[in-house]
Design an enzyme around this catalytic site. Structure first.
Site, short mmCIF file in Angstrom:
data_model
loop_
_atom_site.label_atom_id
_atom_site.label_comp_id
_atom_site.label_asym_id
_atom_site.label_seq_id
_atom_site.Cartn_x
_atom_site.Cartn_y
_atom_site.Cartn_z
N GLU A 1 0.79 -1.23 0.00
CA GLU A 1 0.00 0.00 0.00
C GLU A 1 0.82 1.29 0.00
O GLU A 1 0.79 2.08 0.96
CB GLU A 1 -0.96 0.01 1.21
CG GLU A 1 -1.91 -1.18 1.25
CD GLU A 1 -2.88 -1.14 2.43
OE1 GLU A 1 -2.74 -0.26 3.30
OE2 GLU A 1 -3.79 -1.98 2.47
N GLU B 1 -5.51 -8.53 1.07
CA GLU B 1 -6.11 -8.14 2.35
C GLU B 1 -7.60 -7.90 2.14
O GLU B 1 -8.00 -7.19 1.21
CB GLU B 1 -5.52 -6.82 2.89
CG GLU B 1 -4.18 -6.96 3.53
CD GLU B 1 -3.66 -5.64 4.09
OE1 GLU B 1 -4.46 -4.77 4.49
OE2 GLU B 1 -2.42 -5.49 4.10
O1 IFM Z 1 -4.19 -2.75 9.33
C1 IFM Z 1 -4.13 -2.25 8.03
C2 IFM Z 1 -2.96 -2.87 7.29
O2 IFM Z 1 -1.76 -2.62 7.94
C3 IFM Z 1 -2.87 -2.30 5.90
N1 IFM Z 1 -4.12 -2.39 5.21
C4 IFM Z 1 -5.30 -1.95 5.89
C5 IFM Z 1 -5.39 -2.58 7.27
C6 IFM Z 1 -6.66 -2.10 8.00
O3 IFM Z 1 -6.63 -0.72 8.15
#
Ligand code: IFM
Length: 444
Positions: A169, A353
């Site tokens: 990210e 994710e």
């Molecule tokens: O916890 C975060 C993660 O570190 C990166 N993506 C989003 C998740 C939730 O906010």
């Protein structure tokens, strides 16, 4: 009673990877055994983290990793996505911290012994503070330092890794960290965000070269977070505003990596906000990737504002939201995957994710997180639908294995499918973990 997971045929194939994800700063603790990072510093700033907490202990995974990996195995996941903490590997004097490398090698050996695939991320936001002191991601040299670190890791880990991710990210590192300052290092200024983003993307490209050189047979790629943007109304102004939001937050990262070009938005940025792009940068950034990781949590409605600007609207009062106040909108994941598929020539995708924060409570030794069970089920269904429409998705990772340090929210938001009591460090699988596990075992 929490409902069972319905067996989803499309995701049941043996070649579809079902995994669970974490990141180093959010779970490891043991900060005294590594160099400080930007998040250690940021956590000390009054008001920066909601509960004034930090990552010194977190889930104490540094000491409890064996039981955490045993849990992943017991639950039946095929893969574990975790990140390596850069300042646990490279010291301020440039030497390599062998103790840090050994920690991850032990994890990799244990995963291998249990037949769990290791998906290793090289950067999940812990820039060493000694590099931030030299300008951090605003300094082009940081990209080269990242490539050097990638070489150390890839050389040490050898064939124990199933897939590498360069960055997780970069939008969060660049925009949240260097433009609006709600994440470390907390810099604020429109002139910083896109410059930091360019150096992050360059770091990705340089690390891809290293990984291709050292481990050409291990799939390597980039993980991007996407929000699916929709116009608040069908007016032309809102539709234009939506395209602009998408260009700033999604395409600014996807387009250079996948096509070697920034979106046309680049031309309309004031000179002070444009990144310095040196000859050859875009070719480095767009090195072919074996896969693209997609992180998805929510959608957003966009409204036009005077002067060609846009506003991201908060969720309406009547829509379901998570504890983060993010709208629960599974269809957004299907729409996003189809949008990416239609707009880009994509490598295979992984959902790296997906998950939600819920206000979980332990009652009689159980956590009935039924909203999370539904959330996961419906988002997995959305992935299956996109696959039926021709999108090549190879795997899905739940965020997250454990309740953990949720950045500026501290420990107030629980994303885990396993509850963590931060006083005792006791782990308790929630209903979401148990239901998923039943399904994962049937699938095997
Ligand atoms: O916890 C975060 C993660 O570190 C990166 N993506 C989003 C998740 C939730 O906010």
């Amino acid at each position: 009673m929490t409902k069972s997971f319905t067996l989803n045929k499309v995701l049941s194939g043996a070649d579809f990877t079902m995994g669970v994800a974490t990141s180093s700063f959010q779970i490891e603790g043991a900060s005294e055994l590594r160099e400080p990072c930007i998040w250690d510093t940021f956590c000390q700033v009054p008001g920066a983290v909601k509960d004034s907490s930090d990552g010194r202990t977190a889930c104490d995974h540094y000491h409890l990793w064996q039981q955490d990996i045993a849990l992943i195995d017991e639950l039946g996941f095929d893969a574990y996505r975790f990140s390596v903490c850069w300042p646990r590997i490279i010291c301020a004097d440039g030497s390599v911290n062998q103790q840090g490398l050994s920690f991850y090698l032990a994890i990799l050996n244990e995963l291998q012994r249990r037949g769990i695939k290791a998906y290793v991320t090289l950067y999940h936001w812990e820039l060493p503070q000694f590099l931030e002191d030299e300008g951090g991601w605003l300094n082009r040299e940081t990209a080269y330092a990242f490539a050097d670190y990638a070489r150390v890791v890839a050389t040490a880990f050898g064939d124990k890794v199933s897939a590498y991710t360069t960055l997780n990210e970069p939008y969060c590192s660049a925009f949240l960290g260097y433009e609006i300052g709600v994440h470390a290092p907390g810099k604020v200024g429109k002139q910083y965000g896109k410059k930091a983003a360019h150096h992050l993307l360059l770091a990705h490209g340089l690390a891809m070269q290293v990984l291709t050189d050292i481990c050409p047979d291990i799939p390597s790629g980039l993980v991007l977070n996407f929000t699916t943007y929709y116009p608040a109304t069908q007016s032309d102004a809102d539709k234009q505003a939506t395209l602009l939001a998408k260009a700033h937050f999604n395409d600014w990262y996807a387009s250079p990596a996948l096509t070697g070009q920034y979106p046309p938005l680049l031309e309309s940025l004031p000179a002070a906000e444009r990144p310095v792009i040196e000859p050859g940068d875009m070719a480095i950034i767009s090195a072919p990737m074996a896969y693209l990781g997609v992180n998805y949590y929510t959608r957003a409605l966009v409204q036009a504002c005077p002067g060609g600007h846009f506003e991201i609207l908060p969720p309406a009062d009547n829509v379901p939201v998570t504890a983060m106040n993010w709208e629960i909108y599974p269809q957004g994941l299907r729409d996003l995957l189809l949008q990416l598929h239609n707009e880009y020539d994509l490598p295979p995708l992984f959902i790296t994710e997906n998950g939600m924060a819920e206000d979980d409570v332990v009652q009689n030794g159980q956590v009935h997180d039924k909203v999370r069970v539904n959330y996961l089920q419906h988002h997995m269904q959305a992935v299956a639908e996109a696959m039926e429409h021709g999108v090549d998705v190879r795997g899905y990772f739940v965020w997250s294995l454990l309740d953990n340090f949720e950045w500026a929210e501290g420990y107030l938001k629980r994303f885990g499918i396993v509850h963590v009591d931060f006083d005792t460090q006791q782990r308790l699988p929630k209903q979401s973990a148990l239901k998923l596990s039943e399904w994962l075992k049937q699938r095997r």
